[in-house]
Design an enzyme around this catalytic site. Sequence first.
Site, PDB file in Angstrom:
ATOM      1  N   TYR A 213       0.837  -1.203   0.000  1.00  0.00           N
ATOM      2  CA  TYR A 213       0.000   0.000   0.000  1.00  0.00           C
ATOM      3  C   TYR A 213       0.871   1.251   0.000  1.00  0.00           C
ATOM      4  O   TYR A 213       0.643   2.182  -0.789  1.00  0.00           O
ATOM      5  CB  TYR A 213      -0.929   0.005   1.214  1.00  0.00           C
ATOM      6  CG  TYR A 213      -1.807   1.229   1.277  1.00  0.00           C
ATOM      7  CD1 TYR A 213      -2.948   1.332   0.482  1.00  0.00           C
ATOM      8  CD2 TYR A 213      -1.482   2.295   2.115  1.00  0.00           C
ATOM      9  CE1 TYR A 213      -3.754   2.463   0.519  1.00  0.00           C
ATOM     10  CE2 TYR A 213      -2.275   3.439   2.150  1.00  0.00           C
ATOM     11  CZ  TYR A 213      -3.404   3.512   1.359  1.00  0.00           C
ATOM     12  OH  TYR A 213      -4.182   4.651   1.387  1.00  0.00           O
ATOM     13  N   LYS A 217       1.427   4.287  -3.203  1.00  0.00           N
ATOM     14  CA  LYS A 217       1.329   5.742  -3.078  1.00  0.00           C
ATOM     15  C   LYS A 217       2.653   6.421  -3.403  1.00  0.00           C
ATOM     16  O   LYS A 217       2.681   7.530  -3.958  1.00  0.00           O
ATOM     17  CB  LYS A 217       0.869   6.110  -1.664  1.00  0.00           C
ATOM     18  CG  LYS A 217      -0.495   5.560  -1.284  1.00  0.00           C
ATOM     19  CD  LYS A 217      -1.583   6.069  -2.209  1.00  0.00           C
ATOM     20  CE  LYS A 217      -2.961   5.626  -1.761  1.00  0.00           C
ATOM     21  NZ  LYS A 217      -4.033   6.130  -2.642  1.00  0.00           N
TER      22      LYS A 217
END
Length: 348
Positions: A213, A217
């Site tokens: 995750y 980003k």
Amino acid sequence: MVGSKDLEPSHAPFFPNVFLHNQFRAKPQWPAPGTSLAGKIAIITGGNSGLGYEAGLQLLDLSLSRLILAVRSIERGEAAAAKLRRLYPHSTIDVWELEMSSYASIQAFTKRVDEQLPRLDMAILNAGVMRFHFQRVTSTGHEEIIQVNYLSTMLLALLLLPILKAKRAGPSPARLTIISAALTLNAKFPERAATPLLASFDDPRTFDRQERYQTSKLLAHMFMWNLVDYVSADDVIVNLADPAWVKGTELVRDGTGPVVRAAFKVFGATTGRTPRLGASCYVDAVINKGKEAHGCFLMSWSIHPFPAMLYTPEGRVVTQKVWDETLAELEFAGVRGILDSMRATLED
């Protein structure tokens, strides 16, 4: 203008320094009294719940004339739109299908935007996923977190850029804000040396739910590092906005057991921002911030440096690799031509 690329990188420890400041000490910046979005049109992806829905509320509170909720489930989108229509009967609220794991759906959505909207002033790309187990997107072969949070989001951003430029009203620039996360500052990015890089994420043996995750980003930060050189702030102001850790969202909802969900609920209740505060970061990015925020990472309502790695010689090499591989992945959609056309305006 001093943007994120021009700032000194921060080496402050994420826990507890950055986290505590982000969650408890930073002060929100609300739109000035009298701010009006009358006559304007906005798109919010993932706008049927959580931060996307709250951002829609805040834009409609500013008299936004038309809101497009871009959602995976039309049924859930219509349920959210019904609530908004009761609250804001003088605004037009539409629900359009957008499946972020599908390149075809993204292309169909942006084609519809181009053909059916008379103008477009702002887009908030809020949709994203967090998975606790490896899942592969059948149509692309890519791991789902990287697909949705990075590859598909960058495709959507690139396809929207010329539409925003062409359909903005008057001389003012349009706005494009992409959801980000302070956790990028804590990303270890274990795949950084892989060649090819993007394909390395498709191996289930290397999947780490927390790192994946954060890395998804971080990749967006690397893409933004180069993207800003192709887009004029006079046409479209593009930035990344972090809402911080927010309680009550649906980000952590799939593939988790009751113990994990309970732990996240307790953590959110004790440390999380309210959805209103979290979504205000998006609204701040598209309303309050001007050209000074173009190509920037906004955290706690302020311009923040990119992750420290991007400023290093190694980081520059990896950033370029990410850029090159991403453009190659998305070549089917003519993204190089889009960038060239945007850059031509920048150089005029």
